[in-house]
Structure formats: C-alpha cells, structure tokens
Design a protein around this motif. Structure first.
Motif, PDB file in Angstrom:
ATOM      1  N   PRO A 173      -1.404  28.105  54.632  1.00 25.81           N
ATOM      2  CA  PRO A 173      -0.919  26.813  54.925  1.00 25.81           C
ATOM      3  C   PRO A 173      -1.937  26.266  53.846  1.00 25.81           C
ATOM      4  CG  PRO A 173      -0.860  27.007  56.700  1.00 25.81           C
ATOM      5  CD  PRO A 173      -1.341  28.220  56.330  1.00 25.81           C
ATOM      6  N   LEU A 174      -2.847  26.324  53.597  1.00 28.43           N
ATOM      7  CA  LEU A 174      -4.165  25.410  52.865  1.00 28.43           C
ATOM      8  C   LEU A 174      -3.653  25.197  51.388  1.00 28.43           C
ATOM      9  CD1 LEU A 174      -7.416  26.574  54.920  1.00 28.43           C
ATOM     10  CD2 LEU A 174      -5.371  24.453  55.187  1.00 28.43           C
ATOM     11  N   GLU A 175      -4.388  24.956  50.816  1.00 26.14           N
ATOM     12  CA  GLU A 175      -4.266  24.818  49.121  1.00 26.14           C
ATOM     13  C   GLU A 175      -5.685  24.206  49.305  1.00 26.14           C
ATOM     14  OE1 GLU A 175      -1.964  24.217  47.176  1.00 26.14           O
ATOM     15  OE2 GLU A 175      -0.526  23.258  48.300  1.00 26.14           O
ATOM     16  N   ILE A 176      -6.056  24.928  47.812  1.00 23.62           N
ATOM     17  CA  ILE A 176      -7.158  25.721  47.267  1.00 23.62           C
ATOM     18  C   ILE A 176      -7.908  24.057  47.751  1.00 23.62           C
ATOM     19  CG2 ILE A 176      -9.176  25.587  45.437  1.00 23.62           C
ATOM     20  CD1 ILE A 176      -7.700  28.315  46.176  1.00 23.62           C
ATOM     21  N   GLU A 177      -8.042  22.788  47.237  1.00 22.59           N
ATOM     22  CA  GLU A 177      -8.352  21.911  48.110  1.00 22.59           C
ATOM     23  C   GLU A 177      -8.860  21.692  49.651  1.00 22.59           C
ATOM     24  OE1 GLU A 177      -5.726  22.035  46.038  1.00 22.59           O
ATOM     25  OE2 GLU A 177      -5.736  21.119  43.927  1.00 22.59           O
ATOM     26  N   ASP A 178      -7.658  21.839  50.251  1.00 26.94           N
ATOM     27  CA  ASP A 178      -8.010  21.528  51.591  1.00 26.94           C
ATOM     28  C   ASP A 178      -9.057  23.114  52.115  1.00 26.94           C
ATOM     29  OD1 ASP A 178      -6.332  20.492  52.018  1.00 26.94           O
ATOM     30  OD2 ASP A 178      -4.506  21.816  52.080  1.00 26.94           O
ATOM     31  N   CYS A 186     -12.183  23.142  50.735  1.00 30.52           N
ATOM     32  CA  CYS A 186     -13.584  22.561  50.961  1.00 30.52           C
ATOM     33  C   CYS A 186     -14.205  21.036  51.636  1.00 30.52           C
ATOM     34  CB  CYS A 186     -13.366  22.353  48.715  1.00 30.52           C
ATOM     35  SG  CYS A 186     -12.882  23.498  48.281  1.00 30.52           S
ATOM     36  N   ILE A 187     -13.176  20.356  51.744  1.00 30.28           N
ATOM     37  CA  ILE A 187     -13.648  19.387  52.297  1.00 30.28           C
ATOM     38  C   ILE A 187     -14.098  19.450  54.305  1.00 30.28           C
ATOM     39  CG2 ILE A 187     -12.262  17.743  51.301  1.00 30.28           C
ATOM     40  CD1 ILE A 187     -10.241  17.523  52.989  1.00 30.28           C
ATOM     41  N   THR A 215     -16.359  29.786  45.012  1.00 26.44           N
ATOM     42  CA  THR A 215     -14.876  29.194  45.215  1.00 26.44           C
ATOM     43  C   THR A 215     -14.628  30.089  46.083  1.00 26.44           C
ATOM     44  OG1 THR A 215     -14.408  31.112  44.150  1.00 26.44           O
ATOM     45  CG2 THR A 215     -14.688  29.007  42.466  1.00 26.44           C
ATOM     46  N   VAL A 216     -13.203  29.914  46.513  1.00 27.02           N
ATOM     47  CA  VAL A 216     -12.708  30.283  47.793  1.00 27.02           C
ATOM     48  C   VAL A 216     -12.420  31.104  47.042  1.00 27.02           C
ATOM     49  CG1 VAL A 216     -11.031  30.250  48.976  1.00 27.02           C
ATOM     50  CG2 VAL A 216     -11.168  27.803  48.855  1.00 27.02           C
ATOM     51  N   ALA A 217     -12.061  31.474  45.922  1.00 33.19           N
ATOM     52  CA  ALA A 217     -11.685  33.274  45.763  1.00 33.19           C
ATOM     53  C   ALA A 217     -13.178  33.739  46.142  1.00 33.19           C
ATOM     54  CB  ALA A 217     -11.821  32.988  44.376  1.00 33.19           C
ATOM     55  N   GLU A 271     -13.095  24.487  38.247  1.00 29.78           N
ATOM     56  CA  GLU A 271     -13.121  25.455  39.456  1.00 29.78           C
ATOM     57  C   GLU A 271     -12.014  24.474  39.905  1.00 29.78           C
ATOM     58  OE1 GLU A 271     -12.219  28.859  39.212  1.00 29.78           O
ATOM     59  OE2 GLU A 271     -13.856  29.404  37.859  1.00 29.78           O
ATOM     60  N   ILE A 272     -10.178  24.835  40.117  1.00 30.17           N
ATOM     61  CA  ILE A 272     -10.206  23.903  41.364  1.00 30.17           C
ATOM     62  C   ILE A 272     -11.115  22.634  42.612  1.00 30.17           C
ATOM     63  CG2 ILE A 272      -8.126  23.322  43.366  1.00 30.17           C
ATOM     64  CD1 ILE A 272      -7.720  24.095  40.515  1.00 30.17           C
ATOM     65  N   GLU A 273     -12.379  23.959  43.228  1.00 36.41           N
ATOM     66  CA  GLU A 273     -12.997  23.412  44.290  1.00 36.41           C
ATOM     67  C   GLU A 273     -13.396  22.070  43.940  1.00 36.41           C
ATOM     68  OE1 GLU A 273     -11.542  26.232  43.164  1.00 36.41           O
ATOM     69  OE2 GLU A 273     -12.023  27.847  45.086  1.00 36.41           O
ATOM     70  N   CYS A 320     -13.034  17.877  43.612  1.00 34.10           N
ATOM     71  CA  CYS A 320     -12.734  17.328  44.515  1.00 34.10           C
ATOM     72  C   CYS A 320     -14.146  16.618  45.276  1.00 34.10           C
ATOM     73  CB  CYS A 320     -12.053  18.417  45.643  1.00 34.10           C
ATOM     74  SG  CYS A 320     -10.914  18.924  44.783  1.00 34.10           S
ATOM     75  N   GLY A 336     -14.276  11.936  48.072  1.00 35.20           N
ATOM     76  CA  GLY A 336     -14.616  12.900  48.096  1.00 35.20           C
ATOM     77  C   GLY A 336     -13.954  14.170  49.499  1.00 35.20           C
ATOM     78  N   LEU A 337     -12.974  12.766  49.855  1.00 35.18           N
ATOM     79  CA  LEU A 337     -12.525  14.078  51.395  1.00 35.18           C
ATOM     80  C   LEU A 337     -11.098  14.197  51.289  1.00 35.18           C
ATOM     81  CD1 LEU A 337     -14.866  11.674  54.192  1.00 35.18           C
ATOM     82  CD2 LEU A 337     -15.218  13.706  52.888  1.00 35.18           C
ATOM     83  N   SER A 385      -8.611  16.183  49.802  1.00 36.75           N
ATOM     84  CA  SER A 385      -8.002  17.444  49.601  1.00 36.75           C
ATOM     85  C   SER A 385      -6.640  16.723  48.776  1.00 36.75           C
ATOM     86  CB  SER A 385      -7.706  18.662  50.437  1.00 36.75           C
ATOM     87  OG  SER A 385      -7.083  18.355  51.906  1.00 36.75           O
ATOM     88  N   ARG A 386      -5.709  16.313  49.167  1.00 34.00           N
ATOM     89  CA  ARG A 386      -4.303  16.102  48.751  1.00 34.00           C
ATOM     90  C   ARG A 386      -4.179  14.205  48.330  1.00 34.00           C
ATOM     91  NH1 ARG A 386      -0.740  19.432  51.700  1.00 34.00           N
ATOM     92  NH2 ARG A 386      -2.477  21.244  52.235  1.00 34.00           N
ATOM     93  N   THR A 427      -3.430  17.085  45.462  1.00 36.68           N
ATOM     94  CA  THR A 427      -4.176  18.154  45.184  1.00 36.68           C
ATOM     95  C   THR A 427      -4.250  18.250  43.415  1.00 36.68           C
ATOM     96  OG1 THR A 427      -2.017  19.505  44.285  1.00 36.68           O
ATOM     97  CG2 THR A 427      -2.386  19.721  46.523  1.00 36.68           C
TER      98      THR A 427
END
Lengths: 424, 424, 424, 424
Positions: A32-37, A39-40, A106-108, D34-36, D39, D100-101, D103-104, D106
């Motif tokens: 359920p996580l977005e990439i952004e989620d 990292c925080i 990165t997440v990847a 990158e997306i990361e 954020c 920075g906290l 994530s949404r 996005t």
C-alpha cells in the motif's frame, strides 16, 4: 572458512520456505505504500519503511552470508554503515535520528539489495556447509524472527508517520469493527506458589526469555479482558490527567511537558473523540480496547481503578495455560478489536499488555555470544516489559514467555492494559 | 481540632530529645559553611544547604504543626511555596532548578524559621493532645528520619557544589586514610530458598520497605568487600570506558555524551589521579573503595569482571544477619575507608551499594495515606535500588531493609559497588 | 620594565581622586545587599554583584598593575581565570553561565581583593613611571569608565535577580513618582544634509564611537519624549501582541516562544498591572516611560503607531545640541520618571532608547590594540544600538556619541523608546 | 469581484510566455531527481524539492487566482495550510521543520497541482478582467520572480540534502573546471561622495530595494575578484580558525560549537581537501572562489587579511556601472568558476558576496500592502546583506540593486567573499 558441497537436506527446504515466506510478507506489507512513504521518519524512534527493508537484509548478510558463505559478494560496501541499527561491535552506523534524510539508496535499490541477498541465501541453503549447519540454522532462525519483529515495527512506524500528516492518510482500508457491546469485566483467580517462568528451551526463543527459572508468586487475579475505551474515558472524565496523586512523578512530568490529555491518536472534536488508525481517522469505538498508552498512563489508570498492573511472572503464569490465539497480523484488521468472548480473553493479540516489571535479566541470563549479544541484553535499563503480542504481530512469532520492552513514555506501539489484583 | 492539656509523658521526652538532637546535628553540619555556601545549587539535582535547612522545617510545620497544633502561627506564608519540595497535593512549589536563585529569605531568616518551628514543636510535645498522640508521634518519627536523610543530602550536595569551583574548597579537614593495603577479595556463599524480605514492622521504617514478603532466591555469593580504586583502575586501564560490549546501551550513550572516562571527582594529572573529597583535592588512595559511580559504571565493571551486581533481595538476605556497624556519619571521616577486616565487611556504611534491582513496589505495597504517600511511592520508575548506607548516613538511620534509590546515571551520592555471583 | 621615581604630578591627583571616587561608589551601591544577594545569577546574561566587584578589580590588575607596576604582587593567581569576562586573548575564563555557582571566594575575600588592588593603584599613581604615564592614564581612564559601566550592570542585574524571587525583594526604597500627567507628545523637526557623527576625539570615548565621520541625513522629526506606559498600554489593548503583521519575524517568534504579553516586569492582576522595580512591586504609573522593552517590542510599537524608530545618526545629530542632563544614577530614583517638561526632553537619562541601527563599525574603525581590542569591536553582529543613558547610568559617563548595544530580544536593561518620523 | 471579458492583449502573451517558461524551468531542474529526493529536508533551513514545487504554485493560487479569478476551483483545500511558507496573515502553516515528514501529497499529486494552477493561470491571462489588469500583472511579476528565487533555493537545498548522505550523490554531472591559474588580485578604486543607491523604479524590483535614496560614501577600493580557495587555505594554514582575535564573538562561539575548521562541504583527507558539489565529491580546485562561507568566516578572513568587507552601498555603487553578466544558472555549471579575466570581475554570478551591512530598511521603505508586505520586510533583524547573485541564480533575476540576506551563521547558500579597503 572451508566450503564443502552439502547433501540435499529436508531441513534446508523447511528453512528456505520459512525464509522465503517471511521475506515475501515483508514486501507484501509494503504494497500500500507510495515511494514517498518509504522514506520518512517522523520521530527518532520510528524508522522509514525503506530502512526496515534494508536493515533486515543487512542482518542476513552480516550474520549469515559474510561469515558462512565464502564466495558471497557484498551488494554495496556502504550499506554496512547505513543499515546497521545499533550493533556497536559490528562497526559504525549512520545516526538513528537521520534515517529519514537518506533519499539514496532509492527504494528500487533496496529491493535489488533484498533480491541479491535472498538469492545468495537460497544458494547457501542449497549448498549448506555441513560443519556450519547448526550455526547457520541458529542464526537463520534468529534472522527470520528478526524480520517478523520488523514487520510489526514497520506497521507501527507507518502509523506514526501518517498520523502527523494533516491529510491523515490511510495505510489500508479494513472493515470497521461494529461490535455493539463488550462483556462485563470479571476476575480470574490464580493460585500462587513456586512457579516456573521463562522459555523451556526446546524451541526457538530470544536469549532474554532464558533460562527458565523458579519464582514465588502470591495468589492473584487478572481482569478477564483488556480495558476498553469506554472505561478509559471514564478515567479521563474523572480528571485522571489532572490529578497528580494518580501518577508516578516521571509520568506527571511527562504528561505535563507534552500536554497529554488522552492516549496517542485520540483527537477531540467538541465532546467526541476521533481516533487515527491504519485505516485513517475514525470515530472512537468505545468497546474497543484502549490503545497506544504509555506505561505512565496504564499505571495511573490502574491506581485510579484501585487495582494494579500484573507482574510479568503473573502474566506468564496465567497465559502459559492458554492457547496462543487472538487478533494477530494474520487477521488483517491491523487494529485491536472489542472483546466478544466471556472467560479470560485477549491475552494474546490485540495489544501488548504493560506489566509492572522493569525489563531485566533472568537469573543466570547468558546473552548470545559476540555481536548478537547486543540484540536484547543491552537494553536492560529504563524499560518496562510488555506481554502477549498485538494485532500487528505474527501469530507464530509469539509465545507465553515472549518479552517485549519499551520505555515508560513510549506509546506509538500497539500497547494496552489489563488489570491485576491481589487475592486476600 | 480539639486541644486538651496532656499529662507529662515519658514518650514525649524521648521524642523531644530525639528531635532536638537531630535538629542540632543539622545545624552543626553547617558550621563549616560560609553564608555564600548556603545559597548555591550547581546542578538541578542538588539543593542549596539553606534550602535543606528550610525544607526540613517546612516538613514539620506542614505535617505536624498545622494539622495538630491549633494555635500555631505560620512563620511566613510564602514559605509553603518556597520550601515544598515535590508534594503536588500540598500546593504549588518553586521550581527545583531555581532553588539556587533565591538570595532571600536569608540564611539568618531561615535560622529564625527553624527556631520558631522548633519552639512550637516543643510546646506541642509538652502539651500533647491525647487523641492525636499516635498520629503526631508517627509523623514526628517520619520528620526526624526525613531530617536525617537531608543531612546526608546536604553533605553530598555541598561536595558537588564545591567540586565545580576551580578553588576546590574543603568542607572540613579530616584525617587522611593511610591504609597501606586492603584484604584480598574473597567470596561468601549464601544458600537460596524461600526467604523473607522487607521490614518486619515492629519499629520505624519507610513505607517502601513494607510489607515483608517471601521471595525465592537461588544460591549466590557476595564479594567480601567493596571494589577498590585499584581494582576499578584496572578496568579503566583495560579500556573499560572504550569497549561498547561492556555497557548497557543507555550507559554507553551516557558516558559518550558526557565524556566520562572515570568516576565522578577523579581528576587525571599526567598518569596519576587526584580525587576531590569533602577535605579538598587529594591523591587517589588505591585501597579505598571506588566511589561516586553511576549504575552504568557499576554494571559495566561487573560485566567486565565476569560477575554481576547483587539483587536487592540477595543483599538484604545476606546483610540481615550482620550487625549494623561501619563507617557512618558519626565516624567523622566523611569519606569511604579502605577495608581492613577479613570476613564479609563494609555492608553497612562507607558507600551505598548498587543492586541490579529496579526500584519498585513490594507485593501488597500500601503507601502512606494522603500527601505523605508521595514520599516514596511516586518515584518507582527509572530508578535503581542501592543498599547499606554510606559515610554520610547516620548510624541509627540505616537497617538491612532500607531502600535507597537513584537514577542509573546519578553519581553525586556516595555510591559504590560490591560484586555478586551465582553458585553452581 | 624600568621603574623610575616620578615627580609629584597634579594629573595623578586628579586621576587618583576619580578612581577612588568611582571605586567607592561601586561599593556604596552594594550597601543594601545581603551577603546572599551578592552571589546569585538568575540568567546567564546577568552576573552576581560579587562578580562585578571582582571583575572590575581584575580589569585594573590585568591591564594596569601587571604590565606597569613591576613589583606588584598578584592577590590570588586563580582570580585571572575566575574574573576574566570574555577576553579570549587574556587567557581562559570561567564559564559565564556558572558565575552564580561560586560561593568562594567569599564576598569578604572580594572586598579584600578590591582593597589590595586599590592600594596598589594608589602606590603606582603616586610613583608614576614617566615613560608609561600616557599609557597608564589611557588605561586608567578606560578602567574607570569600565567600572561605571559595571555599576549600571550591577543595578540592572540585581533588579533581574530579585524579580524572579516570589518575595519580590526591594533593593532600596525610593520616593514614588506622583506625577499626575505627562505633556502631550509633540514633534521636533530636524533638517537633513551632511552631518558629522561620532566622537571628536578631544576627550575620552570608547573606540566604537570613533572615528568621527560624515553621513547624509534626510529631514526627520523626533517625538518630544519617551513613549509612556499609558501609550504602550493602548498598543497592548489594541491586541498588539496578537497581530503578526506588526512584528518582525524573529520578534513574533520570540514573543510566542516566551509567551510575552507585556514588557518585562509587568504583572497583570485582574485588569490592572503592577510593575517590579528596584523598590519592589508597585502599581504601574501610566505617566512613566515604558521600560524594559526588547527591540522587537519597540519596533512593533513603532509600526503600530505609523512612525518608526530613529537611526543612531539621527538620534546623535539631534542630541548633540542638547545639554547632557536628565534622570541619571545621581538622582537616586533608580527608575524612569514621567516627562514633565515641554520641549524635546528625556534624550539623556531615564531609559536607553532603541534605534533602528544595527551595531557596526564606523568607517575607518580602529579597535584598541591588543586584548583591549576585544572590549567593543567583537560584538558587532546581531545587536542593535541604544542611545542616551538611563536612570542607572552615571551622568558623567554619558555623551551624545555614546553607543550602547544589546541583542534585539534583551530587555532586562533600562530600555525604552522614542519615535521618529520622516518629514515630507 | 466583477469579471469582464478582456480583449486580446499583447502584454498578456508576453507575461504568459514568461510564466510558462519559468514554470517549465522549475520542473526541468527536477529532472535529475528521484522521487525519494523530492521529499527530504536535512535541516530546518532547507525545504524538500516537492515543497518548493508546491509552494510556488500556492503563491500563484493564493495571490492571483483566488482574488482575481472568480470561478477558480481550489485544487485541494488542505494545501493552503501545507504550502504557505510564513505568511502569518494568510492563515496557518505547517511547521517549517516538519516539511520533510509529509510523504503525502505525493510528487505526482504536486505535479497535478502545478498543472491545475498553470492551466487556470493561462485561462485568466487570456480573459483578463480589465479593471484588475494592473494588479494581476504586478502580482504575476512577483510570482514569477518568486519562482525563480525558489529555483535557486531548490538547488542549494538539494546540495545540502545530498551532502549529509554518506553516498554523496551527484545531482548532475557537469564539466570539471580545469582552470590552471587565476589572475592576481588587484584593487579598483572608487571615489566617494553622495551617490544614489536602490532601485530607480522603472522596472521590477522587490520592495526592499526601494526607494532609491542618497547616501554618502568615502573613497574606497574593491578587490578585482572573489577570494579563491588557495587564498582561503592560507588563512586556515595560518591557524585562522584557532585565533580568537580574528573573530566576532558570535562567530567564535559558532565555529567552536559546531567545530568548524573549514568552509561547508570541505572534507579533509590526509592533508588534502575534497569538496562536495552538485556533481558529487571532487578534489578541491584551488583556483575557484571559496564558497559556502558564513558571514563570520568571511569577516574573520577579511580581518586576517588586513582588509574589510564592502558595505552594500559600496558594492552597489561599483556594480551599477558593470554589465550584468557572469556565471549564472544558465551556464549550467552549478558551481563557481575560477576568475579568468583581468579587471573587476565576478561581481555578478558565481557567488553571493557578503557585505558588512546588516539587512535593514532603506529610508522611506514602504512594504507591499497586505500579506505580501511579509515577503521581505519582516526579516530585517539579525541578517546580513549579500549581493550579486550566484551560479544558481537566473541571469535575468539579478540586478545591481538586488539585496539578498541570510543569518551570519548560514552557509548552505552559494556565498563567497570579496574584499574592500579604504583609500587614504
């Protein structure tokens, strides 16, 4: 290290299957996580999901592949520093409070890291060096249980991370609990005497559950279920957070410093409360067990109620005769559910139960050798024991002797409270 | 409250004598102080001597004179706020960390306050209202023991206050310990089984020593004496402060944050150590017991040595068969002395001994009623128990069941360590 | 250093007289103090009176006796460390925030130190080495002015120290100002053009007042007197402390962090205000100038009023044509007084006036050589200039070119505000 | 607000083109991320790229679409709170230190937000309500310049965010500067007198550059180019960071608190330095200008060198006769380049130049009306002025009168230093 071709081995297959299953579940929990989620890190105590994914992988790499798999090629030599959590004797580590500041890898990258290590683990398990089989299995079992622990941490950390976002994101929609009422509290009596506490050693346990030892209990009783939101609300309405005589001194200072007036995740709107959950913000269900309490709040409630918290020995003694069933991760609710059964219930699952026992070593405690000795033993100060697992704990991870521990002011884990009393 | 003329009463005289004697000793302990010394507070944890003088007086005024002496005239109505320490239910109190910022009331004012209360106490005790006699005596006993506790605090606080002054003032010159050697450590074995712990109730004790209860001990042994400076120095030389694996996680963070490399009050000059004492700065006597350790240091030393700290039950079980004699306040040394005797020694006096037991309630603990319930009970989190008294404790104040408690990072009290071990 | 018998010298006598007079005044200012009052430091920014007594003495010892008086015997070699304030190039110094923790040296010790140095100064001045006469006189003049500065600091520090004491001690009772009204504000216009600013060099000044330089002013006007409590109260009643648009960003953060709702020393009781003064707590006199404002408050008031603060050049240009008279230390009021005169008034005395000028160097600024170059120059960042002296400043210490400086959030000095405006 | 169909308007097309171009450049600058990377916020002072993308969009929405486009549909009503930076009078805002906290929303959400607002802006500009045309153009011009400012902030924030990552990620590879030498420093003299400073008003400027006013300068000289790494290294080697007499008091405290021994982004390896850049970690090029200095370091270097920093008036007077050319964002270097030309050079581009002038209002300063008055004016305390733009500034954004400002301890922006001197 001498490497020998090992024979096919059914134990290998069992262990491989367990490892693969657990590793897959970790990744499934991230769906359920977005990439952004990923990292925080909203407070130092929580970690970004990305970090959990990497750290559990580092654990396998560091404690199994590097010592036992001679040809193993390290995925990235900087990861040892980045994903060591707190093992002082395993090298340096990146500061815990900055884990949320690393956009790279990165997440990847981290998923590639996981795949790399998973593959190497399977190769190793297929070609198990016979003379290390016992050591590898021992460590693998630990590595699997370690990953399951981080699955729970990941969920409780995501919950906290989302909770400070004004958008109140939902991790995953789950069915709302519609329980209209909860059974009345009753009291179950237990006879004291000399009892045995701790793991008996035939199956896996953490070092802090050992050795099994004898202790002397008085007669005592336990409440039949967890304290509910309705009951806790009565404490609040009775000015529980304003009456110093109900609180430990450290607790009184904590609630006044942070201006706590209710459990974590409760939001007052007019005279009603909403509660933030992994499904987003919801009206507070009064029948559900009160969750996300600090030790100080659990202790103050107990004092207000005229009862007390159980000791960990009392809890274990009572729980060890019960089947390990309950509302665990597998139920998919990700939230404590209202008690529905009569009889002693909710000992396992739903919420970790605060005990009045400070986390310390059992008589004759012998930590794991070497770096893994840092796993549990070095935290034996300023923490309290919680028992029984919660709705984010895997069912097969928990047992009567399992000891969880948090600082008395912590409350972002799924913590709740059950009362105990003395039997005259 | 109904006031009646009481008959002459020998118990009155005994209690009056005890009170007068203790009150006089507090003031005698202040004789070496300059007016300026009465006022300072070098860290929040310590209090100015002036505050100790006033607070102990406030205790008698608040808990005895106000409730039991109908015609009592309050000395100054602002003092309730200024000299209440931490009794939330007794009204507001001036912030602890600012106690050193109050130049007024002056030292002379406080001595007048003491005289005023002392006189009122004597009047009350001479004309004891019969129906309150028991309550008054109970509280007076507590008030006397409370004042004795503050005598010890006053000395340890003066020591800290002076220690941060580059002039290293001496509180009082005492004879230097010339002990040339200390007996070799031997081990005393104790049989386990069900033992009784806690005060038996026939004489005074604090509420936290009660009720006496049964517990189960394994066989264990205790070191014959306190660990010496020489032994502790070996730990330092073996890089004890640099090896993470010897430390609790909180301890490792503590010593690194504060850059601790030795016990409090040790000053390294070249390769030698000096030690700050109540007699000023002195060369470190290697035979003396190592003093002013935090729990973390005591615990790390024990781990390094291959032994462990005793539990408080083990300590009490062993100590309860020993006479309560040792190097106490009355010896006038104000400093721990090298062990000289063979046999188990130094259990009482010299230094408070860290145990591995977190400070918590005994089964069935029943705090004092009302505000005095805050005396001990509310501190039962994040603290560890110490036993046996020290060179600044009055001899008649201590007993086997006496429980002192400090936070694990504290070390400005006279704390030391004795090792324990398991007997296979 | 070559020492020669000097001839009798009338300049010596003048200087000796000035020194003796100033030194005596410092001690006279301490007459109302109890020994305890000499020792406290309620916040880092203030210093204990004892420290002021010692530091001014250290200044003479360090910068005059040690370099110029060959036979001078240092009173105590530890005092260099203890009483150096901030001269990095003169050696180490005891941490500023701990000045209130030194009970020793005692007050009596410090008076002996003063007597020792005073005597040595008089001996030196009587036997002035001719070749050093100029240097000694230059430094002596600085030492005298330095001591006068510390007299003012001592008073403002005592005021702060006493203000946090719930007993609100009075330093000294002075007559209460009974002024029933204050003249209406009028505006005095000044023509711009190229003007000269800074000290002209014929008499004493600090290095930061030099060199005199030319600058270009627009036409401007100044308010005839300081803003009164009544006027400032109108700003408060108009929600001045709640309206972000009136404040600098740093100021808005400051008042919200500290929850400031009024000037320092104002205490709201119901709908009225009391004000803490050196005579104790008093009803707020609405006609008196508003005192103890931060720069942020002065700036916000000016913005609210539609005016602005003067620049330091504007202030000096206007003030340089006025006689240096006003409510100074010599008046004995120790408190700003309501304006009574028409015409431009209160430029000197009563309260230091915030300007909108950041404290920086004049073009061609040349700090004093060596360590004394640290006196003023190194503070030229993050501070604002204030002008005109106050009720705790000695009359002969002040002049039109005198530059005082504080951080914008400071308000424990006697600071006030006068408005300026542009003339179209 | 009354909405009228507007006639086609060539000014519209010009402005629309400028807006579209600038908005596209912001997004182009994000291409390497990158997306990361979008954020993270490594310190409070920097913002996540995602936030810059959203905040600049919020600016257009809040100050143009909402007041002037009647039918405008707000994209998401929570964004006002999330992406308001510091406009107190425009409503609440999410705490800066927590940017920075979140994530949404996005990154994809934010790009949708941008597209939504961009489209609405184009609709509005095509159908410009005549009576609001002037106001809309005024605010649009500000909105465009605001976005350009955030392009520079985005780059300097990404640089900082990446710098704390042990992997030292590169934002974008750029050609390495191979300059083998830099011209010798020469000094350019300027005659003083009455000069005009500030924007003359015929084209866009920020409110803080106005009104143009007259000031008086002495004769002065400026160094021909920025100070180079080689020159700064000489200061370090001469123990510049160890000599208190070279530093402002606040600066000395700053470098000792943070243990600064070199400019930000310098890494010492053995006796050589590496420098972190937007192209990753590189050997320090000694010919390049020294970058990422705090005001304190610039000031200390100047004092060490026997020169001083220029005032902002001196700088502007000298720069106003020079063409606005240099190493700007458009060059693509994203790094200051070694000076190559003789003559006065590098005034524009490469690095912002610290002046000795505190950031304050010009005589007669009139902030923008309403909320936009918070844009610049409220920061006029505790900051210093920098001039000339840098390698991350767009060329058409800068001009001689442009005033940038930072706190004296800041150094994550592209800051450098040029010396000035007095001409006798």
């Amino acid at each position: 290290m001498d490497f020998q071709q090992a024979h096919p081995n059914p134990a290998n297959e069992v262990m491989t299957h367990r490892l693969v299953t657990v590793r897959a579940r970790t990744e499934a929990l991230c769906t359920p996580l977005e990439i952004e989620d990923y990292c925080i890190q909203a407070i130092t105590a929580v970690s970004p999901p990305k970090w959990h994914l990497a750290h559990t992988t580092w654990f396998l790499e560091t404690f199994i592949l590097l010592p036992f798999s001679p040809g193993y090629r390290v995925f990235d030599k900087t990861y040892g520093h980045l994903f060591n959590s707190y093992y002082e004797t395993a090298g340096t580590f990146f500061p815990q409070q900055q884990r949320g500041l690393l956009s790279r890898p990165t997440v990847a990258d981290i998923y590639r890291y996981r795949a790399h290590v998973d593959e190497a683990m399977q190769v190793l398990l297929k070609n198990l060096p016979q003379q290390s089989e016992h050591d590898i299995f021992t460590r693998l079992e630990l590595g699997i249980e370690h990953e399951i622990q981080h699955q729970e941490l990941l969920l409780m950390d995501v919950k906290y991370n989302f909770s400070i976002n004004p958008l109140f994101p939902a991790y995953r929609q789950t069915a709302t609990d519609l329980t209209s009422d909860t059974p009345e509290m009753t009291w179950f009596e237990y006879s004291g005497g000399i009892v045995e506490i701790g793991h008996d050693g035939s199956t896996f346990s953490f070092d802090n559950e050992r050795p099994r030892y004898k202790t002397l209990l008085n007669d005592y009783c336990l409440g039949s279920r967890l304290i509910s939101n309705k009951e806790y609300l009565a404490f609040i309405m009775d000015k529980g957070y304003q009456r110093a005589e109900l609180w430990l001194s450290d607790g009184w200072q904590t609630i006044n410093t942070h201006k706590w007036l209710a459990p974590l995740y409760w939001h007052k709107e007019g005279t009603n409360y909403q509660q933030f959950t992994l499904s987003g913000i919801k009206p507070l269900n009064l029948n559900e067990p009160v969750a996300h309490l600090s030790y100080y709040e659990a202790d103050a409630y107990a004092r207000w109620s005229g009862k007390r918290l159980p000791t960990e020995a009392e809890w274990e003694h009572a729980a060890s005769s019960q089947p390990v069933t309950g509302n665990f991760l597998e139920s998919g609710t990700l939230h404590p559910q209202a008690a529905v059964k009569h009889g002693i219930t909710q000992l396992y699952g739903d919420l970790w139960e605060w005990t009045q026992s400070a986390y310390s070593s059992y008589p004759g405690f012998d930590p794991l050798p070497g770096t893994l000795g840092e796993y549990n033993g070095k935290f034996m100060s300023n923490q309290m024991v919680l028992r029984g697992g919660c709705c984010a704990t895997a069912n097969d991870h928990i047992r009567a002797s399992y000891r969880n521990f948090f600082r008395p002011a912590d409350r972002w884990m799924f913590s709740g409270l059950r009362l105990a009393g003395d039997t005259k």
